[in-house]
Scaffold this motif. Structure first.
Motif, PDB file in Angstrom:
ATOM      1  N   ALA B 110       0.835  -1.205   0.000  1.00  8.74           N
ATOM      2  CA  ALA B 110       0.000   0.000   0.000  1.00  8.74           C
ATOM      3  C   ALA B 110       0.869   1.255   0.000  1.00  8.74           C
ATOM      4  N   ILE B 111       1.960   1.224   0.753  1.00 15.92           N
ATOM      5  CA  ILE B 111       2.869   2.382   0.804  1.00 15.92           C
ATOM      6  C   ILE B 111       3.473   2.620  -0.579  1.00 15.92           C
ATOM      7  N   GLU B 112       3.841   1.537  -1.252  1.00 20.65           N
ATOM      8  CA  GLU B 112       4.375   1.670  -2.619  1.00 20.65           C
ATOM      9  C   GLU B 112       3.322   2.231  -3.564  1.00 20.65           C
ATOM     10  N   LYS B 113       2.091   1.730  -3.397  1.00 17.37           N
ATOM     11  CA  LYS B 113       0.999   2.195  -4.267  1.00 17.37           C
ATOM     12  C   LYS B 113       0.733   3.690  -4.056  1.00 17.37           C
ATOM     13  N   LEU B 114       0.974   4.161  -2.839  1.00 10.07           N
ATOM     14  CA  LEU B 114       0.801   5.595  -2.547  1.00 10.07           C
ATOM     15  C   LEU B 114       1.983   6.420  -3.070  1.00 10.07           C
ATOM     16  N   GLY B 115       2.957   5.732  -3.650  1.00  8.03           N
ATOM     17  CA  GLY B 115       4.120   6.435  -4.183  1.00  8.03           C
ATOM     18  C   GLY B 115       5.222   6.638  -3.154  1.00  8.03           C
ATOM     19  N   GLY B 116       5.145   5.867  -2.058  1.00 10.43           N
ATOM     20  CA  GLY B 116       6.165   5.973  -1.015  1.00 10.43           C
ATOM     21  C   GLY B 116       5.951   7.199  -0.142  1.00 10.43           C
ATOM     22  N   ALA B 117       6.878   7.442   0.772  1.00 12.02           N
ATOM     23  CA  ALA B 117       6.775   8.579   1.684  1.00 12.02           C
ATOM     24  C   ALA B 117       8.169   8.905   2.177  1.00 12.02           C
ATOM     25  N   ASP B 118       8.336  10.099   2.728  1.00  5.49           N
ATOM     26  CA  ASP B 118       9.627  10.437   3.339  1.00  5.49           C
ATOM     27  C   ASP B 118       9.811   9.631   4.620  1.00  5.49           C
ATOM     28  N   LEU B 119       8.682   9.392   5.290  1.00  2.00           N
ATOM     29  CA  LEU B 119       8.756   8.742   6.599  1.00  2.00           C
ATOM     30  C   LEU B 119       7.504   7.897   6.813  1.00  2.00           C
ATOM     31  N   VAL B 120       7.691   6.694   7.361  1.00  3.22           N
ATOM     32  CA  VAL B 120       6.559   5.853   7.759  1.00  3.22           C
ATOM     33  C   VAL B 120       6.600   5.751   9.280  1.00  3.22           C
ATOM     34  N   LEU B 121       5.532   6.148   9.923  1.00  5.92           N
ATOM     35  CA  LEU B 121       5.473   6.079  11.386  1.00  5.92           C
ATOM     36  C   LEU B 121       4.492   5.006  11.824  1.00  5.92           C
ATOM     37  N   MET B 122       4.876   4.240  12.848  1.00  2.71           N
ATOM     38  CA  MET B 122       4.015   3.175  13.375  1.00  2.71           C
ATOM     39  C   MET B 122       4.136   3.156  14.897  1.00  2.71           C
ATOM     40  N   GLY B 123       3.318   2.317  15.521  1.00  4.58           N
ATOM     41  CA  GLY B 123       3.443   2.099  16.952  1.00  4.58           C
ATOM     42  C   GLY B 123       4.505   1.039  17.214  1.00  4.58           C
ATOM     43  N   ARG B 124       5.020   0.983  18.439  1.00  2.46           N
ATOM     44  CA  ARG B 124       6.070  -0.001  18.724  1.00  2.46           C
ATOM     45  C   ARG B 124       5.530  -1.433  18.675  1.00  2.46           C
ATOM     46  N   ALA B 125       4.240  -1.593  18.943  1.00  5.55           N
ATOM     47  CA  ALA B 125       3.627  -2.931  18.907  1.00  5.55           C
ATOM     48  C   ALA B 125       2.122  -2.772  18.907  1.00  5.55           C
ATOM     49  N   SER B 126       1.401  -3.790  18.435  1.00  3.33           N
ATOM     50  CA  SER B 126      -0.050  -3.797  18.588  1.00  3.33           C
ATOM     51  C   SER B 126      -0.351  -4.488  19.895  1.00  3.33           C
ATOM     52  N   ALA B 127      -1.228  -3.871  20.684  1.00  5.35           N
ATOM     53  CA  ALA B 127      -1.502  -4.392  22.024  1.00  5.35           C
ATOM     54  C   ALA B 127      -2.510  -5.543  21.985  1.00  5.35           C
ATOM     55  N   ASP B 128      -2.694  -6.176  20.823  1.00  9.73           N
ATOM     56  CA  ASP B 128      -3.501  -7.399  20.794  1.00  9.73           C
ATOM     57  C   ASP B 128      -2.571  -8.621  20.813  1.00  9.73           C
ATOM     58  N   TRP B 129      -1.776  -8.759  19.749  1.00  9.00           N
ATOM     59  CA  TRP B 129      -0.866  -9.917  19.727  1.00  9.00           C
ATOM     60  C   TRP B 129       0.482  -9.601  20.370  1.00  9.00           C
ATOM     61  N   ASP B 130       0.731  -8.339  20.670  1.00  8.81           N
ATOM     62  CA  ASP B 130       1.948  -7.950  21.384  1.00  8.81           C
ATOM     63  C   ASP B 130       3.231  -8.479  20.725  1.00  8.81           C
TER      64      ASP B 130
END
Ligand SMILES: Cc1cc2nc3c(=O)[nH]c(=O)nc-3n(C[C@H](O)[C@H](O)[C@H](O)COP(=O)(O)OP(=O)(O)OC[C@H]3O[C@@H](n4cnc5c(N)ncnc54)[C@H](O)[C@@H]3O)c2cc1C
Ligand SMILES: Nc1ncnc2c1ncn2[C@@H]1O[C@H](COP(=O)(O)O)[C@@H](O)[C@H]1O
Lengths: 319, 267
Positions: B110-130
């Protein structure tokens, strides 16, 4: 060829305590038919300890760049160790490094990494790994369809093996990955006294303490026991009352002391994930229905402000 | 700076143990009565970081991606109400039993389809599967560096300076862009959207992409294609054997406890 590769982390006196626990896990798997135990470590300093604690072959990463400790630099060296050892099980610690390196290796090898595992066993020649999920409310068990099985192991889940003569061999690996991340500096959390993970007694405080000053009281309580360290819940750390390096739980440290005294901590599953292995738990809490009280051996249902100073005096009296 | 933030909708991680139930046969969590799913707690912090960086660099765009069921639209809306510009929902029945590794693959596509980005930000973990593995996966698939567990992020020359939380302290690193950075709770509280912003967010576009839109075949997603199948999911048993210390005053209780601890050779 089956086998187990332990990815160890060098420490001032050889390898980290969690690396030795990994060898304990590896030995257990080996005795169930998991194959030979080998280990990887960056730098010569850790090789001896690994051999003495049961690794039959130690792959030493000799490239100077590995000293940065960054996963992207270590990855090709560990990959070489996986290939040379023929291991189909790779064990890493759930440490800053393991959190980054395990998924990186997994993606590169088109397999999965089971993070923060608490139990491992060999079943029909293959690994079965148990881990906590949903903040500690559930347990999940995984197997692998891909050949390579990668796990990180939760601290204190396995005992380090006794040191022996250590008759194995060492081999060197020179590989290192390009550093795209430039380390500017590291500031170690100041540890006065006993390290949280090593303490026989841990006194921890939570949001119910009400303010940062109350941690002084917990430090005084810890001081009466000489072998105690002070920890905190994430709520207390997030409020800035105590440093994050002292946080106990899922996203903090794992401790399994002989005695864990939880002061004004409710016992959320994510906190329990870091201390449920404690041999004896004592809760000091106003709420008799709190989870922490339920899992305790002894509990005092009262205001900590009155209980803790009295407890300090009573323990001093015992001498 | 053009930034992509990945946000996930999960069962409320503060669900009390008593309300948490699992369907062992289906190996699924049974949604707790009356407890709505929430945005993974680290992800609004990643969104906050994105908005601050956008402001600091004087412009650009913040795009939010979430992979999940129809309700995951709420997680996107939350980020849009915080101030993000656009959203993309990756939604397909085939994503039903997706694992983290397939998730990383779909997000990278999806990020590639959006043409990439300067920065991708995420959370350190998902608090479901941890697990905390998707950021590393996305970085590896896009072949860009990944800096995990960030406490503070600022621009520095052509790249970023990031303060990381380590097991026993902090580490300061510098990284060039593009990069993936995962944000930890030490980053601090994210802004809370006001009613007016929530209403404005309703007008922002959210595209919906299927597996096929991402070029993902039936043999690439779903439980049958897991490299690491889930064999069992259950709630561990906890027994309570607590002894409540009796006494008329807190001082008396403390004295009794001290004696019991001594008798058990614990102090
Ligand atoms: C993804 C994720 C990861 C997390 N990781 C962690 C983690 O690693 N570690 C962690 O600890 N938490 C973690 N949490 C947070 C966790 O869910 C809880 O919110 C947190 O542990 C609560 O901290 P607490 O028990 O100090 O506060 P509270 O739940 O607010 O409990 C306070 C307690 O103090 C008692 N109390 C109040 N006043 C007094 C008094 N005067 N005397 C005696 N008792 C009193 C109350 O009865 C109550 O039981 C995580 C959460 C998420 C979502
Ligand atoms: N389904 C998803 N949709 C969007 N982002 C996700 C998804 N799963 C994981 N992420 C991102 O990856 C981070 C770490 O997740 P994980 O590796 O699953 O623990 C999350 O905080 C999100 O930013």
């Amino acid at each position: 060829m089956a086998g187990i590769l332990v990815v160890a982390e060098a420490a001032a006196d050889g390898v980290s305590a969690s690396s030795l626990e990994l060898l304990g896990a590896a030995q257990q798997l080996s005795s169930q038919g998991g194959g030979a135990v080998s280990a990887f470590v960056a730098g010569q300093g850790g090789a001896q300890a690994l051999l003495q604690h049961g690794a039959s072959t130690v792959y030493v990463g000799t490239n100077a760049a590995l000293a940065s400790g960054m996963a992207e630099v270590l990855q090709p060296a560990v990959q070489a160790a996986i290939e040379q050892s023929g291991a189909d099980i790779v064990l890493l610690a759930q440490s800053s490094l393991g959190r980054d390196l395990a998924p990186a290796l997994a993606f590169a090898n088109k397999t999965g990494a089971a993070m923060d595992c608490v139990e491992l066993k060999i079943n029909g020649g293959r690994l079965r790994a148990t881990r906590a999920a949903f903040g500690g409310n559930a347990r999940a068990e995984h197997t692998w369809t891909a050949p390579l099985q990668i796990v990180t192991v939760k601290g204190k889940s396995f005992d380090a093996p006794e040191a022996g003569a250590g008759g194995g061999e060492t081999k060197t690996i020179d590989a290192a990955g390009a550093a795209r991340i430039n380390v500017l500096g590291i500031s170690k959390a100041e540890t006065t006294g006993i390290k949280l993970e090593d303490a026989a007694v841990v006194v921890s405080g939570g949001r119910g303490l009400g303010d940062a000053d109350a941690f002084k009281m917990l430090e005084d309580l810890a001081a009466t026991m000489k072998v105690a360290a002070v920890g905190a819940s994430r709520a207390a750390c997030d409020l800035g009352w105590y440093p994050p390096s002292q946080q106990v739980g899922l996203t903090g440290k794992t401790v399994s002391p002989n005695l864990y005294i939880a002061v004004a901590i409710s016992g959320a599953s994510q906190h329990m994930a870091g201390m449920a292995g404690s041999k004896n738990i004592v809760a000091i809490n106003k709420d008799a229905d709190s989870n922490m009280v339920k899992v305790s051996k002894f509990a005092i249902i009262d205001d900590y402000k009155k209980v803790v100073p009295a407890l300090i005096e009573e323990i001093k009296k015992l001498g | 700076m053009n930034i992509i933030v990945c946000v996930k909708q999960i069962p409320d991680p503060e669900t009390p143990a008593a309300s948490f139930k699992v369907d062992e046969a289906a190996k699924k969590v049974i949604p707790a009565q009356g407890i709505a799913p929430v945005v993974n707690p680290y992800d609004p912090q990643a969104t906050e970081a994105a908005l601050r960086l956008k402001d600091a660099t004087g412009g650009g765009k913040v795009t939010v991606i979430s992979l999940g069921p129809d309700t995951a639209r709420d997680a996107i809306k939350h980020a849009l109400a915080m101030g993000a510009d656009e959203g993309v929902l990756l939604n397909d029945p085939a994503f039903g039993d997706i694992d983290n590794f397939q998730t990383a693959n779909a997000l990278a596509k999806a990020i590639e389809k959006l043409g990439g980005a300067d920065l991708v930000l995420m959370g350190r973990a998902s608090a479901d599967w941890d697990m905390g593995v998707v950021p590393t996966g996305v970085g590896q698939l896009l072949n860009i560096p990944v800096v995990t567990v960030a406490k503070a992020i600022e621009t520095s020359g052509a790249g970023l300076k990031v303060e990381r939380v380590l097991d026993d302290g902090f580490q300061s690193v510098e990284v060039s862009l593009p990069a993936v950075v995962s944000v930890s709770n030490e980053f601090g509280e994210p802004r809370y959207p006001q009613l007016r912003q929530i209403m404005m967010a309703a007008k922002k576009t959210v595209q919906v992409w299927s597996a096929a839109d991402l070029g993902l075949g039936a043999d690439e997603v779903g439980a049958a294609n897991r490299a690491m199948p889930l064999e069992a999911l259950y709630v561990p048993k906890v027994e309570s054997n607590v002894e409540i210390i009796e006494g008329d005053t807190p001082e008396e209780k403390a004295a009794v406890l001290a004696q019991k601890l001594r008798a058990a050779k614990l102090v």
